[in-house]
Structure formats: structure tokens, C-alpha cells
Design a protein around this motif. Structure first.
Motif, PDB file in Angstrom:
ATOM      1  N   LEU A  17      33.624 -12.728  14.473  1.00 25.38           N
ATOM      2  CA  LEU A  17      34.495 -14.177  14.307  1.00 25.38           C
ATOM      3  C   LEU A  17      32.440 -14.606  15.077  1.00 25.38           C
ATOM      4  O   LEU A  17      32.321 -14.883  16.198  1.00 25.38           O
ATOM      5  CB  LEU A  17      35.181 -14.121  15.302  1.00 25.38           C
ATOM      6  CG  LEU A  17      35.997 -16.234  14.776  1.00 25.38           C
ATOM      7  CD1 LEU A  17      35.719 -16.740  13.597  1.00 25.38           C
ATOM      8  CD2 LEU A  17      36.319 -16.918  16.017  1.00 25.38           C
ATOM      9  N   ALA A  18      31.894 -15.778  14.375  1.00 23.56           N
ATOM     10  CA  ALA A  18      31.053 -16.033  14.601  1.00 23.56           C
ATOM     11  C   ALA A  18      30.809 -17.516  15.407  1.00 23.56           C
ATOM     12  O   ALA A  18      32.865 -18.476  14.947  1.00 23.56           O
ATOM     13  CB  ALA A  18      30.200 -17.025  13.576  1.00 23.56           C
ATOM     14  N   PHE A  19      31.346 -18.086  16.797  1.00 23.31           N
ATOM     15  CA  PHE A  19      31.496 -18.615  17.199  1.00 23.31           C
ATOM     16  C   PHE A  19      31.042 -19.382  18.082  1.00 23.31           C
ATOM     17  O   PHE A  19      30.927 -21.134  18.512  1.00 23.31           O
ATOM     18  CB  PHE A  19      32.732 -18.567  18.558  1.00 23.31           C
ATOM     19  CG  PHE A  19      31.848 -16.983  19.857  1.00 23.31           C
ATOM     20  CD1 PHE A  19      31.103 -17.812  21.019  1.00 23.31           C
ATOM     21  CD2 PHE A  19      31.128 -16.025  19.969  1.00 23.31           C
ATOM     22  CE1 PHE A  19      30.600 -17.326  21.736  1.00 23.31           C
ATOM     23  CE2 PHE A  19      30.565 -15.020  20.483  1.00 23.31           C
ATOM     24  CZ  PHE A  19      30.786 -15.945  21.685  1.00 23.31           C
ATOM     25  N   PHE A  49      26.124 -16.652  17.287  1.00 23.12           N
ATOM     26  CA  PHE A  49      27.103 -15.140  18.515  1.00 23.12           C
ATOM     27  C   PHE A  49      27.952 -15.003  17.894  1.00 23.12           C
ATOM     28  O   PHE A  49      28.505 -16.013  17.223  1.00 23.12           O
ATOM     29  CB  PHE A  49      27.343 -16.664  20.026  1.00 23.12           C
ATOM     30  CG  PHE A  49      26.034 -16.056  20.379  1.00 23.12           C
ATOM     31  CD1 PHE A  49      25.798 -16.343  21.511  1.00 23.12           C
ATOM     32  CD2 PHE A  49      25.425 -17.839  20.353  1.00 23.12           C
ATOM     33  CE1 PHE A  49      24.958 -16.625  22.779  1.00 23.12           C
ATOM     34  CE2 PHE A  49      23.396 -17.928  20.768  1.00 23.12           C
ATOM     35  CZ  PHE A  49      24.253 -17.644  22.226  1.00 23.12           C
ATOM     36  N   VAL A  50      27.879 -13.671  17.867  1.00 20.79           N
ATOM     37  CA  VAL A  50      29.087 -13.651  17.208  1.00 20.79           C
ATOM     38  C   VAL A  50      30.136 -12.021  18.555  1.00 20.79           C
ATOM     39  O   VAL A  50      29.927 -11.271  19.133  1.00 20.79           O
ATOM     40  CB  VAL A  50      28.952 -12.544  15.802  1.00 20.79           C
ATOM     41  CG1 VAL A  50      29.890 -11.485  15.151  1.00 20.79           C
ATOM     42  CG2 VAL A  50      28.194 -13.338  14.813  1.00 20.79           C
ATOM     43  N   VAL A  76      27.601  -9.943  20.601  1.00 22.82           N
ATOM     44  CA  VAL A  76      26.184 -10.394  20.660  1.00 22.82           C
ATOM     45  C   VAL A  76      25.655 -11.204  19.872  1.00 22.82           C
ATOM     46  O   VAL A  76      26.036 -12.226  19.197  1.00 22.82           O
ATOM     47  CB  VAL A  76      26.291  -9.005  19.302  1.00 22.82           C
ATOM     48  CG1 VAL A  76      25.773  -7.670  20.420  1.00 22.82           C
ATOM     49  CG2 VAL A  76      26.637  -8.900  18.245  1.00 22.82           C
ATOM     50  N   ALA A  77      24.319 -11.282  19.292  1.00 23.74           N
ATOM     51  CA  ALA A  77      23.862 -12.515  18.423  1.00 23.74           C
ATOM     52  C   ALA A  77      22.922 -12.165  17.302  1.00 23.74           C
ATOM     53  O   ALA A  77      22.107 -11.188  17.517  1.00 23.74           O
ATOM     54  CB  ALA A  77      23.161 -13.314  19.139  1.00 23.74           C
ATOM     55  N   PHE A  78      23.062 -12.529  15.976  1.00 19.06           N
ATOM     56  CA  PHE A  78      22.509 -12.163  14.429  1.00 19.06           C
ATOM     57  C   PHE A  78      21.890 -13.407  14.365  1.00 19.06           C
ATOM     58  O   PHE A  78      21.930 -14.590  14.634  1.00 19.06           O
ATOM     59  CB  PHE A  78      23.129 -12.559  13.730  1.00 19.06           C
ATOM     60  CG  PHE A  78      25.200 -10.837  13.152  1.00 19.06           C
ATOM     61  CD1 PHE A  78      24.540 -10.127  13.979  1.00 19.06           C
ATOM     62  CD2 PHE A  78      25.619 -10.974  13.064  1.00 19.06           C
ATOM     63  CE1 PHE A  78      25.103  -8.933  14.129  1.00 19.06           C
ATOM     64  CE2 PHE A  78      27.120 -10.079  12.670  1.00 19.06           C
ATOM     65  CZ  PHE A  78      26.635  -8.865  13.641  1.00 19.06           C
ATOM     66  N   THR A 129      34.166 -16.135   9.219  1.00 16.55           N
ATOM     67  CA  THR A 129      34.775 -15.002   9.765  1.00 16.55           C
ATOM     68  C   THR A 129      33.726 -14.052   8.880  1.00 16.55           C
ATOM     69  O   THR A 129      33.638 -14.561   7.619  1.00 16.55           O
ATOM     70  CB  THR A 129      36.162 -14.322   9.255  1.00 16.55           C
ATOM     71  OG1 THR A 129      36.663 -15.223  10.256  1.00 16.55           O
ATOM     72  CG2 THR A 129      36.255 -12.589   9.401  1.00 16.55           C
ATOM     73  N   LEU A 130      33.226 -12.924   9.925  1.00 13.42           N
ATOM     74  CA  LEU A 130      31.999 -12.148   9.146  1.00 13.42           C
ATOM     75  C   LEU A 130      32.258 -10.282   9.162  1.00 13.42           C
ATOM     76  O   LEU A 130      33.167 -10.370   9.899  1.00 13.42           O
ATOM     77  CB  LEU A 130      30.278 -11.697   9.744  1.00 13.42           C
ATOM     78  CG  LEU A 130      29.678 -12.792   9.765  1.00 13.42           C
ATOM     79  CD1 LEU A 130      28.356 -13.244  10.371  1.00 13.42           C
ATOM     80  CD2 LEU A 130      28.968 -13.234   8.272  1.00 13.42           C
ATOM     81  N   CYS A 131      32.535 -10.257   7.777  1.00 13.89           N
ATOM     82  CA  CYS A 131      33.399  -8.898   7.060  1.00 13.89           C
ATOM     83  C   CYS A 131      32.531  -7.538   6.608  1.00 13.89           C
ATOM     84  O   CYS A 131      31.730  -8.224   5.875  1.00 13.89           O
ATOM     85  CB  CYS A 131      34.800  -9.105   7.620  1.00 13.89           C
ATOM     86  SG  CYS A 131      35.166  -9.773   5.556  1.00 13.89           S
ATOM     87  N   ASP A 132      33.177  -6.673   6.341  1.00 16.64           N
ATOM     88  CA  ASP A 132      32.843  -5.623   5.677  1.00 16.64           C
ATOM     89  C   ASP A 132      33.740  -6.270   4.236  1.00 16.64           C
ATOM     90  O   ASP A 132      34.457  -6.229   3.969  1.00 16.64           O
ATOM     91  CB  ASP A 132      34.334  -4.399   6.243  1.00 16.64           C
ATOM     92  CG  ASP A 132      33.124  -3.408   5.164  1.00 16.64           C
ATOM     93  OD1 ASP A 132      32.674  -3.547   3.807  1.00 16.64           O
ATOM     94  OD2 ASP A 132      32.995  -1.618   5.509  1.00 16.64           O
TER      95      ASP A 132
END
Length: 713
Positions: free
Chosen positions: A331-333, A345-346, A393-395, A406-409
Motif C-alpha cells: 500500500l502506497a501510504f 512510501f510503501v 520502504v520507498a520506491f 495498491t501496488l501488486c503482482d
């Protein structure tokens, strides 16, 4: 590459509290004692802008001495990895606490031992309840004049509705604060120095502890004499969590320290009670014991409920387990723009992702390539090759991802439960100081709004002005100041505007027929709609009760769309209309002349005419205000609140001061801090947060309507 830290050894925690309770000071001590820093910077040493604490590194934070933006740091203690997020305590920046609590597994709530439970602590506590975050209490500043441990614990019961159980109790207070009794081990931790590297001595707990330490204060001596009662309360609360321990206790066998810790952990995770610790972070007493409690009692990612997944309407439809073996989801928060570019930030909830992988943004249906993955240490970064379940972490430089996405496969798409954001209550007009900076200013403001979901950017349809909406005057001021320092462009702010609303007070059934003939095919649509008022805060609801096909199915969404568009422009003064239900019960159509557009037009006109007949009223935001002042100024403050159309709710002791609680219209609170300081010789302070909307008195409403008419004319 294999996992380096087992999931059970990770603690994702937040430090939350009211402004000035000592969150940032506590975080600084945590970083020092865990070896992440070799020096300690105190908050009051940063206002010359030459130095900064680790987590309050922004110029705006140093100048004001408050935390504005949550900052993530990580450290290790006794073999456990602790990811810490230091959050703001000021109500204008509640969004930072909101999104942090959404992704954290546990929290340390810091209390000022003098003031006890303060307004923003209540707000943060409610947020933690909403997100079901296990937490512990740390009563800080026990060395300050007026510190009162017992009163603060009672306020946790009375104001937060919680069940606090003391794991520690202080040995003395104010200048006589020497340490604390550990009620689990039944040992006393005693300090004879306030130096950061001073070691404590461990003493047996005896009845003459106060005499040995020359404690003369009657209150402190009386509290110390009750250690056996506090110990008994702790043991009884713990054995409730374990049937075997309960049986043994009833037969006369007290549980061991290990069994007590096991029960405390279980109770903290299931919310049966909240552990209470104490100390003085500034005087370097009790922080290592707090760290012990974090690793012993707060949850690992595997100890909390699995994250819920939702359908497109936000309804739960499953869950994703916290495991490396599950498909990736995160989750990108938070989105932050800084010298590295955009940082997203994820919180990773499941799976593993490595650099160079392409993920799906399931919220927006876009793909994102993960170029760099970094671990944050406040403003500094540490590059990682991969991240795993449980990590924060941060991307770097994601183009399509915003807060809450939401970032996901891509082969196992899910949407994770979204965050809830507060509605802005105040707006100002903004423009660049120099016309030549228009494009640069617009881009900078756009990035600020993207990073902060409690900000909104709008264009006034009448005047063409750009409006920035937010949670308070300080919120908007800080946003413009950050545009100056981070993007090198200056902005000018207009006078704050209140986010008024309109609503209706009675039921109305109205028919509107839209008919237009201009040669060839014409336009025709008729709608019959019932408008009903709803309870305050319930919003807009559309119901379709058409029977017999009098309005074809394909045109009904157009009626809803027309109402939704028109409700943004109310009939009294053009403010959005809220809290009403619209039920479409009948209508007519023409085989040739009716279409989606004609029904949208009919719905808009029906709304405009019906609202005028439904007893429309203007609503204004009412703020919950707490003013803290010495007793000498109480009369002046109460009189001033009454002049501002305020309603006094009550008075409470806040250490040596009195806190006046009131409901006051936001429109009467602009510039209040300057007047309060003048009235109290600089000794008064206040906090406010949005409470609810209320109808505006008739005479005030007439002024607002006249002013709007003048602006629009």
C-alpha cells in the motif's frame, strides 16, 4: 536473496501524541540508544536552522519547533528490527498520523506527565481504534513541575475509555524523579545522573525506598507506598489472559516474570488492556526500558489481522496474508517530493519485489516499473536490492501512484483496503508572487496536493481564482512556505475562506419537465423526485424507485449524475448541498427526443427548483476548541469565546493551568492565536479540530449571502 530478519523479529511502530508531549525527543533517544546516532540533538536547539533532529529536518519544522511531516527511521534493539515513524502532534497535520497508523502494526502513545490526555491525543487514539492498532502508553516528562502520574492514568480511563494497566510506576517526580519501579520484575531502576550515557542501578523494591532516596513530597511518598497494590492489579489483569496461570494464582502461586510478559503481550495484541510505562526522555531516564517493552509487547507483522482486500466499491472481498510466499502486494501510504525526485512510501503486506520488476497499480489500472528501492532514515536513503513482506520502504520516481493506491503482482491483482482522509474545512486563494512564475507555481502546488490528500486544489468558477483547501491556517501557511523552500517559487495567500455548506430542512416532491423544440428532433425528459433531509454528516444518497419503465433503465444514472453535478452549486449562496436523499419515483420519456443528456438537464433543473421549496439553510463548520490558560486569565478567555459565538462545554485541570473546552464557529477563529497571546501575556495556547456542521444564525447567513452576491456580481 534470503530473508535477513525473520518476520517475527520486525516491529513497525508509530510514535503518536499531542504537540509538545515529547515524541521527537523520545525518537532521538531511541536512535541514540540503539546505536543509529552518536549525538543527541534537542528540539529547542534547532530554531537557529543550523542543526536539526533526525526526524524534524524540514526548515518549517525547525522554525516552529513542531513535527509537520511523519518521518521513517529504522533501528535494531535486542535482535529485533524496529521501523519507527515519528508523527506530528498538531491537529492541522492529522493526515500524517492517519496514514501512518493505517500501515503500522503498533504504536507508542506519548503523554505529557503534566498535561495528561490532550485533545490531539484523543483524536489519534480514535484513529488507532479505527485501524485496530495495538498500543502502549508512555507517560513522559515526569521530571517537570506539576507532573502527576496517577492523574494521567485516570485520564486515560476517563477521556479515552481505555483500560490502562501499569507495568511501571515512577519513583518520585519533578526534581525528585529518580526512575521507576518495574512491576513485572519487581525491581527499582534508579538513576543518579541525567547524562545520556549514565547507567541506572537496580535495587530491590522495599518499603523504605522513599527514605533511601530522600524523597520528601507527600504525594510521591504516598504513591510509592502503593507499589504492592499496583503489582496486584497487574498480576490479576495478566492471569485473566491464561486459564492455567489463573488456576495457579487462585491456589497461591504467582506467575513468573516470563509468564507475565507472555500475558501482557497477549492482552496488548487483543486490546484487553493498554500497558503503561513512564520516564523522562529529555533527562535520559526510561527510554531503554521503553525499547524493551516495544520488542516484548508490540506485535510483529504476523501478529496482526491479515490485510483486507476490497472490490471496486470498497467492500471487503478477501484478505492477503503477511508472508513472503504470497504474491506481492503493498500500500502506497505517502508520496514525498524531495531532492531525490518523487518518493512513494510503501508498506509491503505480502510477497517479495526486486529492483527492475514491473508492478500493477491495481487502483488505477496502470503499470509501474520499480527502478530504485530505498530504506529511509528520515531524509537519508539506503539503497536496497529487494523488499519483503513486513517492510516499510520507498520506491523512487513512480509516475502513476498516489497516496492510498495498491501496488501488486500483475498476475494476482488485488486492491487493499483504502485509507480514510478528512475533508478540508478552510480555503484560501493563492497565486504566484510573480506572474512569470505561473507555470512553475502551478506545478509545485500540484505536487504538494498529490503528496497530501487533506489538501484540495480548486478553481472558483465565478472569479477564476485558484483556491487551496486544507485543515487549518497553519496547514495552508506551511504548504506555501514549503513551495518556497522546496521548489524556489513564492506564492501569495488571500484571506482564509470558510467551507460553508447548504442543506434542506423539509421534504419536497417536485416534477420538472424539460422540453425543447428547435426543428428536427427536440429534447424531452420529465422527472419526479422526492427530496428529503438526512442527519448531519450522512451525505448524499440517490434511490431509484421507478416502476413500470416510465424512465428507461439506461437514463437513470444520468438523473443521478445531474443531481451530483448540481448539488455542488447550492441555491442560497452557491455552496455545495449536503445531507439529503433524492428518490426518483416517476417520469416520462419520448422515443425520439429523450436521451441521457435530456434527463441530466431535467434532474439539474428539478434540483434547483425543489431546493428553494425545501427550507434551505446555510451550514458552517464548528470547531472543537481547547484553550489552556493560567487561572488568572480564565474570565477574559471565557468572555472572548462567548463573543465569538462559542458554546462553553466545560473546564478541566491541565497541570497548573485550566483548559476551557468549547465549540466555536471556524469563521470566528481566524487570527485567534495573536489575540489569545495578547489577552494572556503570551501564556495561553489553544488547539482546535473540526467537530461538525451547524446551521448559521439568520443574521450571519444574510451577511454571507450578501457577500457572496457581491463577489459574484
Amino acid at each position: 536473496m534470503p530473508r535477513t530478519t525473520p518476520l517475527s523479529d520486525i516491529r513497525n511502530i508509530g510514535i503518536i501524541a499531542h504537540v509538545d508531549a515529547g515524541k521527537t525527543t523520545t525518537t532521538e533517544r531511541i536512535l541514540y540508544y540503539t546505536g543509529r546516532k552518536h549525538t543527541i540533538i534537542d528540539v529547542h536547539d534547532t530554531k537557529d536552522l543550523k542543526t536539526s533532529t533526525t526526524t524534524d529536518y524540514m526548515e518549517q519544522e525547525q522554525k516552529r519547533g513542531i513535527t509537520i511531516q511523519s518521518a521513517a527511521v529504522s533501528c535494531h534493539w535486542k535482535g529485533k528490527k524496529i521501523n519507527v515513524i515519528d508523527t506530528p502532534g498538531h491537529v492541522d497535520f492529522t493526515i500524517e498520523v492517519n496514514r501512518s497508523l493505517r500501515v503500522l502494526d503498533g504504536a507508542v502513545v506519548v503523554f505529557d506527565g503534566v498535561a495528561g490526555v490532550e485533545p490531539q491525543t484523543e483524536t489519534n487514539w480514535r484513529l488507532a481504534d479505527n485501524y485496530k492498532v495495538p498500543r502502549m502508553c508512555y507517560i513522559n516528562k515526569m521530571d517537570r513541575s506539576g507532573a502527576n502520574f496517577r492523574r494521567t492514568v485516570k485520564m486515560v480511563v476517563d477521556r479515552l475509555g481505555s483500560r490502562p494497566i501499569c507495568l511501571q510506576m515512577p519513583i518520585g517526580s519533578e526534581d525528585d524523579f529518580h526512575g521507576m519501579i518495574d512491576l513485572v520484575e519487581m525491581k527499582a531502576y534508579v538513576w543518579f545522573s541525567e547524562e545520556k550515557d549514565s547507567k541506572w542501578e537496580i535495587w530491590d523494591v522495599t518499603d523504605d525506598l522513599a527514605d533511601k532516596l530522600k524523597i520528601t513530597n507527600a504525594y510521591d511518598r504516598e504513591l510509592l507506598s502503593q507499589y504492592a497494590t499496583y503489582r496486584q492489579d497487574l498480576v490479576e489483569a495478566c492471569v485473566e489472559q491464561d486459564d492455567e496461570a489463573m488456576e495457579a494464582y487462585l491456589e497461591g502461586t504467582e506467575p513468573s516474570a516470563e509468564k507475565l510478559r507472555e500475558c501482557i503481550r497477549k492482552a496488548t495484541l487483543n486490546g484487553a488492556f493498554v500497558p503503561v510505562l513512564c520516564g523522562s526522555s529529555y533527562k535520559n531516564k526510561g527510554v531503554q526500558q521503553l525499547l524493551d517493552a516495544v520488542v516484548w509487547y508490540l506485535p510483529a507483522p504476523t501478529d496482526v489481522e491479515a490485510i483486507k482486500t476490497v472490490d471496486p466499491d470498497g467492500n471487503p472481498n478477501g484478505e492477503r496474508l503477511c508472508s513472503d510466499d504470497e504474491p506481492f502486494s503493498g500500500l502506497a501510504f505517502k508520496v514525498l517530493n524531495d531532492k531525490y525526485g518523487s518518493l512513494t512510501f510503501v508498506r509491503v503486506y505480502s510477497g517479495v519485489v526486486t529492483k527492475g520488476t514491473t508492478l500493477l497499480n491495481a487502483t488505477r489500472g496502470k503499470r509501474e516499473r520499480i527502478g530504485r528501492i530505498v530504506e529511509m532514515f528520515a531524509k537519508d536513503t539506503n539503497d536496497l536490492e529487494e523488499c519483503r513482506a513486513g517492510d516499510i520502504v520507498a520506491f523512487v520516481s513512480l509516475a502513476e501512484t498516489d497516496t492510498g493506491d495498491t501496488l501488486c503482482d500483475a498476475t494476482a491483482p488485488v486492491v487493499l483496503e483504502r485509507m480514510r482522509f478528512p475533508e478540508p474545512v478552510i480555503s484560501v486563494s493563492i497565486e504566484p508572487k510573480n506572474r512569470a512564475d505561473q507555470d512553475k507555481f502551478g506545478a509545485a502546488i500540484g505536487k504538494m496536493v498529490r503528496a497530501d490528500p487533506s489538501l484540495r486544489l480548486e478553481t472558483d468558477r465565478e472569479t477564476g481564482q485558484t483556491l487551496l483547501r486544507g485543515m487549518g491556517e497553519l496547514h495552508l501557511e506551511v504548504t506555501l512556505d514549503r513551495v518556497r523552500t522546496e521548489y524556489g517559487v513564492e506564492g501569495v495567500m488571500g484571506r482564509p475562506q470558510v467551507a460553508y455548506r447548504e442543506t434542506i430542512t423539509r421534504n419536497v416532491t417536485h416534477i420538472y419537465t424539460h422540453k425543447k423544440q428547435t426543428g428536427g428532433s427536440g429534447q424531452f425528459a420529465e422527472v419526479k423526485i422526492v427530496f428529503e433531509p438526512k442527519e448531519r454528516g450522512e451525505g448524499y444518497e440517490f434511490v431509484d424507485q421507478v416502476v413500470g419503465g416510465t424512465v428507461p433503465r439506461e437514463y437513470i444514472p444520468s438523473v443521478d449524475k445531474g443531481l451530483q453535478m448540481q448539488k455542488e452549486d447550492g441555491v442560497i449562496a452557491g455552496y455545495p448541498t449536503v445531507d439529503f436523499k433524492a428518490t426518483l419515483i416517476d417520469g416520462k420519456y419520448h422515443d425520439v427526443d429523450s436521451n441521457a443528456l435530456t434527463f441530466e438537464i431535467a434532474a439539474k433543473a428539478c434540483f434547483r427548483e425543489a431546493m428553494k421549496l425545501a427550507g434551505p439553510v446555510l451550514l458552517e463548520p464548528i470547531m472543537k476548541v481547547e484553550v489552556v490558560v493560567p487561572e488568572d486569565y480564565l474570565g477574559d478567555v471565557i468572555g472572548d469565546v462567548n463573543r465569538r459565538r462559542g458554546t462553553i462545554l466545560g473546564q478541566l485541570e491541565r497541570g497548573n493551568n485550566i483548559a476551557v473546552e468549547a465549540h466555536v464557529p471556524l469563521s470566528d477563529m481566524f487570527g485567534y492565536i495573536g489575540q489569545l497571546r495578547g489577552m494572556t501575556s503570551g501564556r495561553g495556547s489553544f488547539t482546535m479540530e473540526f467537530s461538525h456542521y451547524d446551521p448559521v444564525p439568520r443574521n450571519v447567513a444574510d451577511e454571507i449571502v450578501a457577500k457572496q452576491g457581491k463577489n459574484n456580481g
